[in-house]
Design a protein around this motif. Structure first.
Motif, PDB file in Angstrom:
ATOM      1  N   GLY A 258       0.795  -1.220   0.000  1.00 50.43           N
ATOM      2  CA  GLY A 258       0.000   0.000   0.000  1.00 50.43           C
ATOM      3  C   GLY A 258       0.822   1.262   0.000  1.00 50.43           C
ATOM      4  O   GLY A 258       0.273   2.351   0.187  1.00 50.43           O
ATOM      5  N   TYR A 259       2.142   1.141  -0.179  1.00 51.09           N
ATOM      6  CA  TYR A 259       3.007   2.311  -0.277  1.00 51.09           C
ATOM      7  C   TYR A 259       3.547   2.409  -1.702  1.00 51.09           C
ATOM      8  O   TYR A 259       3.728   1.401  -2.384  1.00 51.09           O
ATOM      9  CB  TYR A 259       4.162   2.211   0.713  1.00 51.09           C
ATOM     10  N   PRO A 260       3.841   3.626  -2.166  1.00 56.20           N
ATOM     11  CA  PRO A 260       4.293   3.771  -3.555  1.00 56.20           C
ATOM     12  C   PRO A 260       5.679   3.184  -3.796  1.00 56.20           C
ATOM     13  O   PRO A 260       6.568   3.295  -2.947  1.00 56.20           O
ATOM     14  CB  PRO A 260       4.279   5.291  -3.763  1.00 56.20           C
ATOM     15  N   VAL A 261       5.835   2.564  -4.959  1.00 59.20           N
ATOM     16  CA  VAL A 261       7.124   2.011  -5.390  1.00 59.20           C
ATOM     17  C   VAL A 261       7.786   3.049  -6.289  1.00 59.20           C
ATOM     18  O   VAL A 261       7.306   3.332  -7.387  1.00 59.20           O
ATOM     19  CB  VAL A 261       6.924   0.675  -6.130  1.00 59.20           C
ATOM     20  N   ILE A 262       8.879   3.605  -5.811  1.00 58.22           N
ATOM     21  CA  ILE A 262       9.550   4.682  -6.527  1.00 58.22           C
ATOM     22  C   ILE A 262      10.419   4.164  -7.675  1.00 58.22           C
ATOM     23  O   ILE A 262      10.631   4.862  -8.671  1.00 58.22           O
ATOM     24  CB  ILE A 262      10.394   5.528  -5.541  1.00 58.22           C
ATOM     25  N   ALA A 263      10.901   2.920  -7.556  1.00 61.09           N
ATOM     26  CA  ALA A 263      11.775   2.339  -8.576  1.00 61.09           C
ATOM     27  C   ALA A 263      11.844   0.836  -8.366  1.00 61.09           C
ATOM     28  O   ALA A 263      11.426   0.311  -7.328  1.00 61.09           O
ATOM     29  CB  ALA A 263      13.176   2.954  -8.514  1.00 61.09           C
ATOM     30  N   VAL A 264      12.396   0.147  -9.363  1.00 56.36           N
ATOM     31  CA  VAL A 264      12.564  -1.306  -9.298  1.00 56.36           C
ATOM     32  C   VAL A 264      14.003  -1.638  -9.694  1.00 56.36           C
ATOM     33  O   VAL A 264      14.499  -1.161 -10.724  1.00 56.36           O
ATOM     34  CB  VAL A 264      11.577  -2.031 -10.237  1.00 56.36           C
ATOM     35  N   VAL A 265      14.662  -2.443  -8.884  1.00 55.99           N
ATOM     36  CA  VAL A 265      16.040  -2.853  -9.155  1.00 55.99           C
ATOM     37  C   VAL A 265      16.049  -3.928 -10.240  1.00 55.99           C
ATOM     38  O   VAL A 265      15.196  -4.829 -10.253  1.00 55.99           O
ATOM     39  CB  VAL A 265      16.712  -3.380  -7.873  1.00 55.99           C
ATOM     40  N   HIS A 266      17.008  -3.818 -11.142  1.00 60.34           N
ATOM     41  CA  HIS A 266      17.158  -4.807 -12.210  1.00 60.34           C
ATOM     42  C   HIS A 266      17.337  -6.199 -11.599  1.00 60.34           C
ATOM     43  O   HIS A 266      18.110  -6.382 -10.642  1.00 60.34           O
ATOM     44  CB  HIS A 266      18.374  -4.458 -13.067  1.00 60.34           C
ATOM     45  N   THR A 267      16.634  -7.176 -12.144  1.00 70.31           N
ATOM     46  CA  THR A 267      16.650  -8.532 -11.589  1.00 70.31           C
ATOM     47  C   THR A 267      18.064  -9.086 -11.455  1.00 70.31           C
ATOM     48  O   THR A 267      18.389  -9.768 -10.463  1.00 70.31           O
ATOM     49  CB  THR A 267      15.809  -9.472 -12.475  1.00 70.31           C
ATOM     50  N   SER A 268      18.927  -8.796 -12.411  1.00 73.14           N
ATOM     51  CA  SER A 268      20.286  -9.339 -12.380  1.00 73.14           C
ATOM     52  C   SER A 268      21.110  -8.808 -11.219  1.00 73.14           C
ATOM     53  O   SER A 268      22.126  -9.402 -10.853  1.00 73.14           O
ATOM     54  CB  SER A 268      21.012  -9.040 -13.697  1.00 73.14           C
ATOM     55  N   ASP A 269      20.688  -7.677 -10.623  1.00 76.34           N
ATOM     56  CA  ASP A 269      21.439  -7.084  -9.521  1.00 76.34           C
ATOM     57  C   ASP A 269      20.945  -7.528  -8.152  1.00 76.34           C
ATOM     58  O   ASP A 269      21.579  -7.215  -7.129  1.00 76.34           O
ATOM     59  CB  ASP A 269      21.379  -5.554  -9.602  1.00 76.34           C
ATOM     60  N   LEU A 270      19.835  -8.255  -8.103  1.00 74.86           N
ATOM     61  CA  LEU A 270      19.271  -8.647  -6.807  1.00 74.86           C
ATOM     62  C   LEU A 270      20.196  -9.571  -6.007  1.00 74.86           C
ATOM     63  O   LEU A 270      20.245  -9.460  -4.780  1.00 74.86           O
ATOM     64  CB  LEU A 270      17.901  -9.296  -6.995  1.00 74.86           C
ATOM     65  N   PRO A 271      20.949 -10.501  -6.637  1.00 72.46           N
ATOM     66  CA  PRO A 271      21.871 -11.308  -5.823  1.00 72.46           C
ATOM     67  C   PRO A 271      22.896 -10.474  -5.062  1.00 72.46           C
ATOM     68  O   PRO A 271      23.286 -10.833  -3.946  1.00 72.46           O
ATOM     69  CB  PRO A 271      22.545 -12.216  -6.861  1.00 72.46           C
ATOM     70  N   GLN A 272      23.346  -9.355  -5.642  1.00 78.35           N
ATOM     71  CA  GLN A 272      24.259  -8.472  -4.907  1.00 78.35           C
ATOM     72  C   GLN A 272      23.593  -7.955  -3.641  1.00 78.35           C
ATOM     73  O   GLN A 272      24.205  -7.913  -2.564  1.00 78.35           O
ATOM     74  CB  GLN A 272      24.657  -7.281  -5.763  1.00 78.35           C
ATOM     75  N   LEU A 273      22.348  -7.548  -3.788  1.00 83.81           N
ATOM     76  CA  LEU A 273      21.623  -7.008  -2.648  1.00 83.81           C
ATOM     77  C   LEU A 273      21.400  -8.074  -1.585  1.00 83.81           C
ATOM     78  O   LEU A 273      21.472  -7.799  -0.382  1.00 83.81           O
ATOM     79  CB  LEU A 273      20.291  -6.440  -3.116  1.00 83.81           C
ATOM     80  N   ALA A 274      21.148  -9.307  -2.025  1.00 86.48           N
ATOM     81  CA  ALA A 274      20.930 -10.400  -1.076  1.00 86.48           C
ATOM     82  C   ALA A 274      22.172 -10.672  -0.237  1.00 86.48           C
ATOM     83  O   ALA A 274      22.075 -11.238   0.854  1.00 86.48           O
ATOM     84  CB  ALA A 274      20.513 -11.663  -1.827  1.00 86.48           C
ATOM     85  N   GLN A 275      23.342 -10.272  -0.729  1.00 85.22           N
ATOM     86  CA  GLN A 275      24.594 -10.503  -0.007  1.00 85.22           C
ATOM     87  C   GLN A 275      25.075  -9.260   0.732  1.00 85.22           C
ATOM     88  O   GLN A 275      26.165  -9.245   1.303  1.00 85.22           O
ATOM     89  CB  GLN A 275      25.680 -10.964  -0.991  1.00 85.22           C
ATOM     90  N   ALA A 276      24.267  -8.185   0.739  1.00 83.33           N
ATOM     91  CA  ALA A 276      24.675  -6.937   1.387  1.00 83.33           C
ATOM     92  C   ALA A 276      24.600  -7.071   2.903  1.00 83.33           C
ATOM     93  O   ALA A 276      23.584  -7.488   3.453  1.00 83.33           O
ATOM     94  CB  ALA A 276      23.794  -5.782   0.911  1.00 83.33           C
ATOM     95  N   ARG A 277      25.668  -6.685   3.574  1.00 82.32           N
ATOM     96  CA  ARG A 277      25.737  -6.775   5.027  1.00 82.32           C
ATOM     97  C   ARG A 277      25.234  -5.484   5.674  1.00 82.32           C
ATOM     98  O   ARG A 277      25.232  -4.424   5.046  1.00 82.32           O
ATOM     99  CB  ARG A 277      27.172  -7.038   5.468  1.00 82.32           C
TER     100      ARG A 277
END
Length: 306
Positions: A258-277
């Motif tokens: 119910g909150y606005p989505v300002i942007a969407v991260v490219h799918t190929s970059d999501l594994p980097q985010l999953a490993q962010a500490r």
């Protein structure tokens, strides 16, 4: 009936069974879930001769200890962790034979968050909607606990690849730069907020999990103050609540928000985010949306064939 292949002596902070998830079921209210770093899980499976989509273990911040009741073959990829078998160091990114009675331990990762342990034959687990993946938000499955049993499936027909090791795309401790496509609700935000999104450093919060990564940074002001009706979301959605501090959805995200989505991260970059500490810095770089090519309808195809 034989005993399960492995005993979980110490489950660590968070260890879950994951495969490649449940794609295509969002219309039924079921998120995709699955491994947050699917490239790492696929590689670990290939190293032990499994199909890429076989279920394995996603180990968050290490701390896993297993007792092998039967001989197994394993491989570890993803966040680089010390791996030992009966106290002796074992390699990352290679197949490791483990004799019966041995203890397997994964230490804490030097970089990144999530390591992946594949077992030849795959982790045997009950399937829900065709997948063994644990979904923490939907309550499908549960994290491993001390004393749990783990079993593996039958060994595949393919041989274990004969390699000393493979190049690993391991996480680093440096800043992350993630590609984003603005929208679909970027028009809800001020021009200054869009400039801040793309021009600022964002810090990963410790409260992040498989549902999403919380980020702290400058406040992103909305130009519209009315409520947004709930609408669909996907992994990679950068949702901004009233606090102005964004949350970036991962695999166990809610199907609607119910909150606005300002942007969407490219799918190929999501594994980097999953490993962010926690406390790691993230920056966003805008890219253009992919160009959609309209397929000709039946009448146009018939016209073109004359």
């Amino acid at each position: 009936m034989t005993d399960p292949a492995l005993l979980v002596e110490e489950a660590g902070p968070l260890t879950t069974v994951q495969d490649l998830g449940r794609p295509g079921l969002a219309s039924l209210g079921v998120p995709e879930s699955g491994a947050l770093d699917p490239r790492a899980l696929k590689l670990a499976n290939r190293l032990v001769g499994n199909p890429e989509d076989a279920a394995g273990l996603e180990v968050t911040f290490g701390g896993l200890s297993l007792k092998a009741r039967h001989p197994v073959v394993l491989a570890v990829t993803g966040a680089p962790v010390p791996v030992t078998v009966d106290g002796s160091a074992a390699g990352l990114g290679c197949a490791v034979p483990v004799p019966a009675g041995s203890r397997i331990k994964l230490g804490s990762p030097r970089y990144g968050v999530r390591s992946y342990l594949a077992l030849r034959g795959g982790v045997r687990s009950d399937l829900v909607l065709g997948s063994a993946s644990t979904d923490l938000l939907a309550g499908i499955g549960a994290p491993l606990s001390d004393g749990d049993d783990l079993d593996v499936g039958a060994a595949p027909d393919t041989e274990v690849p004969v390699v000393d090791g493979v190049p690993l795309s391991t996480p680093t401790g440096g800043d992350l730069v993630l590609r984003v496509i603005l929208g679909p609700r970027d028009d809800w935000f001020t021009d200054e907020a869009l400039d801040l999104l793309l021009g600022s450093e964002w810090t990963v919060e410790s409260r992040s999990n498989r549902i999403g990564v919380r980020l702290t940074g400058p406040i992103l002001q909305q130009r519209r103050k009315r409520e947004l009706p709930s609408e669909g979301t996907i992994a990679g959605s950068l949702q901004v609540p009233h606090s102005g501090q964004p949350t970036l959805f991962l695999a166990d995200h809610p199907i609607t928000g119910g909150y606005p989505v300002i942007a969407v991260v490219h799918t190929s970059d999501l594994p980097q985010l999953a490993q962010a500490r926690p406390d790691q810095l993230v920056r966003f770089r805008q890219i253009s949306p992919p160009r959609l090519v309209r397929r000709p309808d039946r009448d146009e195809r018939a016209e073109g064939s004359r």
